[in-house]
Design a protein around this motif. Sequence first.
Motif, PDB file in Angstrom:
ATOM      1  N   HIS A  12      52.508  43.304  25.316  1.00  0.00           N
ATOM      2  CA  HIS A  12      52.086  42.368  26.362  1.00  0.00           C
ATOM      3  C   HIS A  12      52.639  42.786  27.730  1.00  0.00           C
ATOM      4  O   HIS A  12      53.164  41.958  28.486  1.00  0.00           O
ATOM      5  CB  HIS A  12      52.495  40.938  26.021  1.00  0.00           C
ATOM      6  N   LEU A  13      52.522  44.055  28.041  1.00  0.00           N
ATOM      7  CA  LEU A  13      53.056  44.563  29.299  1.00  0.00           C
ATOM      8  C   LEU A  13      52.339  43.939  30.484  1.00  0.00           C
ATOM      9  O   LEU A  13      51.119  43.785  30.492  1.00  0.00           O
ATOM     10  CB  LEU A  13      52.903  46.087  29.350  1.00  0.00           C
ATOM     11  N   SER A  14      53.114  43.582  31.488  1.00  0.00           N
ATOM     12  CA  SER A  14      52.555  43.023  32.719  1.00  0.00           C
ATOM     13  C   SER A  14      53.519  43.300  33.857  1.00  0.00           C
ATOM     14  O   SER A  14      54.712  43.576  33.632  1.00  0.00           O
ATOM     15  CB  SER A  14      52.312  41.520  32.585  1.00  0.00           C
ATOM     16  N   ASP A  43      47.250  44.656  21.861  1.00  0.00           N
ATOM     17  CA  ASP A  43      47.998  43.854  22.824  1.00  0.00           C
ATOM     18  C   ASP A  43      49.109  44.667  23.492  1.00  0.00           C
ATOM     19  O   ASP A  43      50.233  44.197  23.686  1.00  0.00           O
ATOM     20  CB  ASP A  43      48.549  42.578  22.190  1.00  0.00           C
ATOM     21  N   LEU A  44      48.762  45.886  23.857  1.00  0.00           N
ATOM     22  CA  LEU A  44      49.650  46.701  24.680  1.00  0.00           C
ATOM     23  C   LEU A  44      49.871  46.011  26.019  1.00  0.00           C
ATOM     24  O   LEU A  44      50.989  45.953  26.524  1.00  0.00           O
ATOM     25  CB  LEU A  44      49.031  48.084  24.889  1.00  0.00           C
ATOM     26  N   PHE A  45      48.797  45.486  26.594  1.00  0.00           N
ATOM     27  CA  PHE A  45      48.876  44.772  27.870  1.00  0.00           C
ATOM     28  C   PHE A  45      48.729  43.270  27.655  1.00  0.00           C
ATOM     29  O   PHE A  45      48.121  42.820  26.688  1.00  0.00           O
ATOM     30  CB  PHE A  45      47.758  45.242  28.804  1.00  0.00           C
ATOM     31  N   GLU A  46      49.287  42.504  28.578  1.00  0.00           N
ATOM     32  CA  GLU A  46      49.111  41.056  28.546  1.00  0.00           C
ATOM     33  C   GLU A  46      47.640  40.701  28.697  1.00  0.00           C
ATOM     34  O   GLU A  46      47.149  39.767  28.074  1.00  0.00           O
ATOM     35  CB  GLU A  46      49.935  40.407  29.659  1.00  0.00           C
ATOM     36  N   PHE A  47      46.935  41.461  29.505  1.00  0.00           N
ATOM     37  CA  PHE A  47      45.483  41.352  29.575  1.00  0.00           C
ATOM     38  C   PHE A  47      44.923  42.611  30.211  1.00  0.00           C
ATOM     39  O   PHE A  47      45.632  43.331  30.915  1.00  0.00           O
ATOM     40  CB  PHE A  47      45.026  40.107  30.356  1.00  0.00           C
ATOM     41  N   SER A  48      43.665  42.891  29.936  1.00  0.00           N
ATOM     42  CA  SER A  48      42.974  44.031  30.517  1.00  0.00           C
ATOM     43  C   SER A  48      41.632  43.550  31.039  1.00  0.00           C
ATOM     44  O   SER A  48      40.918  42.821  30.338  1.00  0.00           O
ATOM     45  CB  SER A  48      42.772  45.135  29.475  1.00  0.00           C
ATOM     46  N   ILE A  49      41.290  43.948  32.241  1.00  0.00           N
ATOM     47  CA  ILE A  49      40.026  43.509  32.830  1.00  0.00           C
ATOM     48  C   ILE A  49      39.067  44.667  33.066  1.00  0.00           C
ATOM     49  O   ILE A  49      38.042  44.509  33.721  1.00  0.00           O
ATOM     50  CB  ILE A  49      40.255  42.745  34.146  1.00  0.00           C
ATOM     51  N   ASN A  81      43.663  41.302  20.896  1.00  0.00           N
ATOM     52  CA  ASN A  81      42.884  40.207  21.471  1.00  0.00           C
ATOM     53  C   ASN A  81      43.095  40.066  22.966  1.00  0.00           C
ATOM     54  O   ASN A  81      42.335  39.373  23.641  1.00  0.00           O
ATOM     55  CB  ASN A  81      43.219  38.879  20.772  1.00  0.00           C
ATOM     56  N   ARG A  82      44.108  40.733  23.534  1.00  0.00           N
ATOM     57  CA  ARG A  82      44.351  40.656  24.976  1.00  0.00           C
ATOM     58  C   ARG A  82      43.852  41.892  25.721  1.00  0.00           C
ATOM     59  O   ARG A  82      43.641  41.828  26.928  1.00  0.00           O
ATOM     60  CB  ARG A  82      45.855  40.485  25.247  1.00  0.00           C
ATOM     61  N   GLY A 153      40.788  36.374  38.022  1.00  0.00           N
ATOM     62  CA  GLY A 153      40.794  34.919  37.922  1.00  0.00           C
ATOM     63  C   GLY A 153      40.376  34.431  36.549  1.00  0.00           C
ATOM     64  O   GLY A 153      40.970  33.502  35.993  1.00  0.00           O
ATOM     65  N   ILE A 154      39.356  35.065  35.987  1.00  0.00           N
ATOM     66  CA  ILE A 154      38.899  34.697  34.649  1.00  0.00           C
ATOM     67  C   ILE A 154      39.994  34.970  33.615  1.00  0.00           C
ATOM     68  O   ILE A 154      40.259  34.147  32.736  1.00  0.00           O
ATOM     69  CB  ILE A 154      37.615  35.467  34.288  1.00  0.00           C
ATOM     70  N   ALA A 155      40.650  36.129  33.734  1.00  0.00           N
ATOM     71  CA  ALA A 155      41.718  36.484  32.790  1.00  0.00           C
ATOM     72  C   ALA A 155      42.872  35.492  32.870  1.00  0.00           C
ATOM     73  O   ALA A 155      43.415  35.080  31.842  1.00  0.00           O
ATOM     74  CB  ALA A 155      42.216  37.899  33.076  1.00  0.00           C
ATOM     75  N   ASP A 156      43.248  35.095  34.084  1.00  0.00           N
ATOM     76  CA  ASP A 156      44.323  34.109  34.245  1.00  0.00           C
ATOM     77  C   ASP A 156      43.932  32.782  33.608  1.00  0.00           C
ATOM     78  O   ASP A 156      44.756  32.112  32.973  1.00  0.00           O
ATOM     79  CB  ASP A 156      44.643  33.903  35.722  1.00  0.00           C
ATOM     80  N   GLY A 157      42.671  32.393  33.775  1.00  0.00           N
ATOM     81  CA  GLY A 157      42.204  31.143  33.181  1.00  0.00           C
ATOM     82  C   GLY A 157      42.224  31.188  31.668  1.00  0.00           C
ATOM     83  O   GLY A 157      42.628  30.221  31.009  1.00  0.00           O
ATOM     84  N   ILE A 158      41.815  32.304  31.119  1.00  0.00           N
ATOM     85  CA  ILE A 158      41.812  32.455  29.658  1.00  0.00           C
ATOM     86  C   ILE A 158      43.237  32.408  29.121  1.00  0.00           C
ATOM     87  O   ILE A 158      43.514  31.788  28.092  1.00  0.00           O
ATOM     88  CB  ILE A 158      41.109  33.761  29.258  1.00  0.00           C
TER      89      ILE A 158
END
Length: 245
Positions: A12-14, A43-49, A81-82, A153-158
């Motif tokens: 969950h890198l960020s 889930d290497l990253f906290e999220f990927s866009i 999943n992230r 913004g979408i990723a933050d909301g999710i």
Amino acid sequence: MKHTTLFIADLHLSADRPDMTAAFLRFMREDAKDADALYVLGDLFEFSIGDDEVSALNGEVAAAFLACSQQGTPVYFIHGNRDFMVGRRFARAAGMSLLPEHKVIDLYGEPTLVMHGDTLCIDDAGYQRYRRVTRWGWLQWLFLRLPLSYRLGIADGIRSKSTAAKEGKVMQVMDVNQSEVERQMLRYKVQTLIHGHTHRPAIHHLSVNNESARRIVLGDWYTQGSVLVVSAQGVELQNRALPQA
């Protein structure tokens, strides 16, 4: 650490957690470069866009993987999943190979099924619906054509909705379904399964098709690094300390 294969997941890198990034980069320098192979199970990253996101973090991570692969340690990646939007462009820059969501590998003579693990959590019906929708190819195509600021913004909301949803669920719902575990192990004809996602590191012993089997769960990196070290002699879940602030 030659003659060992390493597995990590749920880092969950960020940019918000430089301590976790520092621990990961140290692991890549000190451990991964000497292994037979490195598997990153999602889930290497906290999220990927999307691979068009240019950031210092993405660049550091890609460079660390590339250096590892150039020194002779192949790197394999399964989406979580992230970070399911990690694509071929990032993989090329990182010198790593993208694997399907379920993959059987030969682990020192032992056929072993590796995956992120979220597909085993079938009791969480709401999440499984979300997972199916977000994997639609046409939806991902549309998402990647939105401006980066919109996607952030979408990723933050999710992420916010995901955190709120977890708080209202009992842990058993978010854990793996034992029958599904056995079904997948029978389907792929293996006695060993390695996955992440649940953040509950452990080695579970079970019986599949009247034979002894094991399910190995990787830990997350929120409070300490978690690494599975596998050799011909056995398996060991190890921790890695995060650097002090």
